[in-house]
Write a protein that holds these residues in place. Structure first.
Motif, short mmCIF file in Angstrom:
data_model
loop_
_atom_site.label_atom_id
_atom_site.label_comp_id
_atom_site.label_asym_id
_atom_site.label_seq_id
_atom_site.Cartn_x
_atom_site.Cartn_y
_atom_site.Cartn_z
N TYR A 179 0.88 -1.30 0.06
CA TYR A 179 -0.19 -0.06 -0.13
C TYR A 179 0.99 1.29 -0.22
CZ TYR A 179 -2.60 3.67 1.97
OH TYR A 179 -3.41 5.05 2.30
N THR A 180 1.81 1.56 0.91
CA THR A 180 2.75 2.52 0.97
C THR A 180 3.40 2.65 -0.38
OG1 THR A 180 3.01 2.06 3.41
CG2 THR A 180 4.52 3.74 2.33
N THR A 181 4.10 1.52 -0.69
CA THR A 181 4.88 1.90 -2.05
C THR A 181 3.92 2.16 -3.31
OG1 THR A 181 4.94 -0.52 -2.33
CG2 THR A 181 6.87 0.28 -1.48
N LYS A 182 3.01 1.77 -3.26
CA LYS A 182 1.95 2.06 -4.37
C LYS A 182 1.50 3.41 -4.35
CE LYS A 182 -2.41 0.71 -6.53
NZ LYS A 182 -3.44 -0.30 -6.49
N LYS A 183 1.14 3.92 -3.20
CA LYS A 183 0.83 5.44 -2.83
C LYS A 183 1.91 6.32 -2.96
CE LYS A 183 -1.85 8.13 0.36
NZ LYS A 183 -2.70 8.21 1.55
N LEU A 184 3.20 6.13 -2.53
CA LEU A 184 4.45 6.83 -2.81
C LEU A 184 4.73 6.74 -4.30
CD1 LEU A 184 6.72 5.76 -0.02
CD2 LEU A 184 5.41 7.78 -0.21
N SER A 185 4.55 5.60 -5.11
CA SER A 185 4.99 5.92 -6.52
C SER A 185 3.93 6.74 -7.25
CB SER A 185 4.61 4.39 -7.00
OG SER A 185 5.50 3.57 -6.35
N LYS A 186 2.55 6.80 -6.68
CA LYS A 186 1.47 7.77 -7.50
C LYS A 186 1.86 9.12 -7.19
CE LYS A 186 -2.77 5.06 -7.55
NZ LYS A 186 -4.20 4.71 -7.15
N LEU A 188 4.70 10.30 -6.47
CA LEU A 188 6.00 10.60 -6.93
C LEU A 188 5.97 10.52 -8.41
CD1 LEU A 188 8.08 9.50 -3.78
CD2 LEU A 188 7.67 11.92 -4.41
N LYS A 189 4.90 10.55 -8.98
CA LYS A 189 4.94 9.85 -10.47
C LYS A 189 5.80 10.93 -11.33
CE LYS A 189 0.59 12.03 -11.36
NZ LYS A 189 -1.00 11.91 -11.66
N ASN A 190 5.90 12.34 -10.98
CA ASN A 190 6.84 13.04 -11.53
C ASN A 190 8.10 12.45 -11.82
OD1 ASN A 190 4.63 14.50 -12.27
ND2 ASN A 190 5.11 16.11 -10.67
N PHE A 191 8.79 11.88 -10.93
CA PHE A 191 10.04 11.22 -10.77
C PHE A 191 10.01 9.84 -11.53
CE2 PHE A 191 9.85 14.49 -7.32
CZ PHE A 191 10.82 15.12 -7.74
N LYS A 192 8.93 9.40 -12.19
CA LYS A 192 8.85 8.11 -12.50
C LYS A 192 8.45 7.07 -11.18
CE LYS A 192 11.03 8.37 -17.04
NZ LYS A 192 12.12 8.06 -17.61
N ALA A 193 8.71 5.71 -11.39
CA ALA A 193 8.55 4.85 -10.21
C ALA A 193 9.70 4.88 -9.25
CB ALA A 193 7.93 3.76 -10.68
N ILE A 194 9.27 4.85 -7.97
CA ILE A 194 10.59 4.33 -7.09
C ILE A 194 10.49 2.86 -7.02
CG2 ILE A 194 10.73 6.30 -5.78
CD1 ILE A 194 9.10 5.12 -3.50
N LYS A 195 11.65 2.30 -7.01
CA LYS A 195 11.93 0.94 -7.00
C LYS A 195 12.16 0.49 -5.41
CE LYS A 195 13.07 0.62 -11.64
NZ LYS A 195 14.32 0.39 -12.80
N ILE A 196 11.49 -0.19 -4.85
CA ILE A 196 11.79 -0.60 -3.49
C ILE A 196 11.85 -2.10 -3.46
CG2 ILE A 196 10.94 -0.39 -1.02
CD1 ILE A 196 9.54 2.32 -2.02
#
Length: 196
Positions: A179-186, A188-196
């Motif tokens: 949930y957290t990584t999905k929310k953060l990815s949305k 931070l979409k201007n930076f593309k996706a973060i890979k965790i």
């Protein structure tokens, strides 16, 4: 003999050190302190209002508890889970005392060693902006999601250890991380996706 024992402490597991400490070997405790004091100071600092004095007091109290309760440690379990559980419970008790809990934030500088940042961050300015935005978004999360993320990616605890610390199932930990990584990815979409 003393030097030999000190050297051998460095190669022992946390659990072995606790057995030695429970038998009165002070150098074993010193090694445990060396391994965990900086990480747990940062943990308390992040969770307790970014107050250095507060964090130092809690760190001292935590290690006093370890000294007093060394005999209660179950050597069949993970020491890191045990110590983080005590630290987490200390924070929970503190939150209960405070009616107005301040925002809990994460030291983003520490995160850069534990996250894979987007490949399109071309310079230091982009990376700084990304870390700042990540910190803002993490602070918007509720305590359970923020803490789960922190324990996994800042303190490098395993899913199993986090489930023990937070007294929930491994599935719940995975769900919170997802949930957290999905929310953060949305966010931070201007930076593309973060890979965790």
């Amino acid at each position: 003999m003393d030097f030999k024992f000190r050297t051998s402490c460095k190669h022992k597991s946390d659990e072995e050190l606790m057995v030695l400490f429970a038998r009165g070997k002070e150098k074993a405790f010193n090694e445990i302190y060396k391994r965990y004091s900086a990480k747990l100071f940062l943990f308390f600092y992040q969770k307790l209002y970014q107050d250095k004095d507060y964090a130092e007091d809690f760190l001292q109290n935590l290690f006093l508890k370890i000294i007093e309760k060394a005999h209660l440690f179950d050597t069949g379990k993970s020491f890191s889970s045990w110590i983080y559980t005590i630290a987490y419970n200390m924070c929970k008790n503190e939150y209960r005392k405070k009616v107005d809990v301040k925002e809990i934030s994460l030291d983003i500088e520490e995160l850069k060693h534990n996250l894979t940042f987007p490949s399109n961050l071309s310079n230091e300015t982009d990376l700084t902006l990304f870390k700042k935005k990540l910190g803002i978004e993490l602070n918007k999360l509720d305590e359970k999601h923020n803490l789960t993320f922190t324990l996994r990616y800042l303190d490098n605890l395993s899913i199993k250890e986090i489930s023990e610390v937070m007294d929930c199932s491994e599935g719940t930990v995975k769900s919170r991380l997802f949930y957290t990584t999905k929310k953060l990815s949305k966010k931070l979409k201007n930076f593309k996706a973060i890979k965790i």
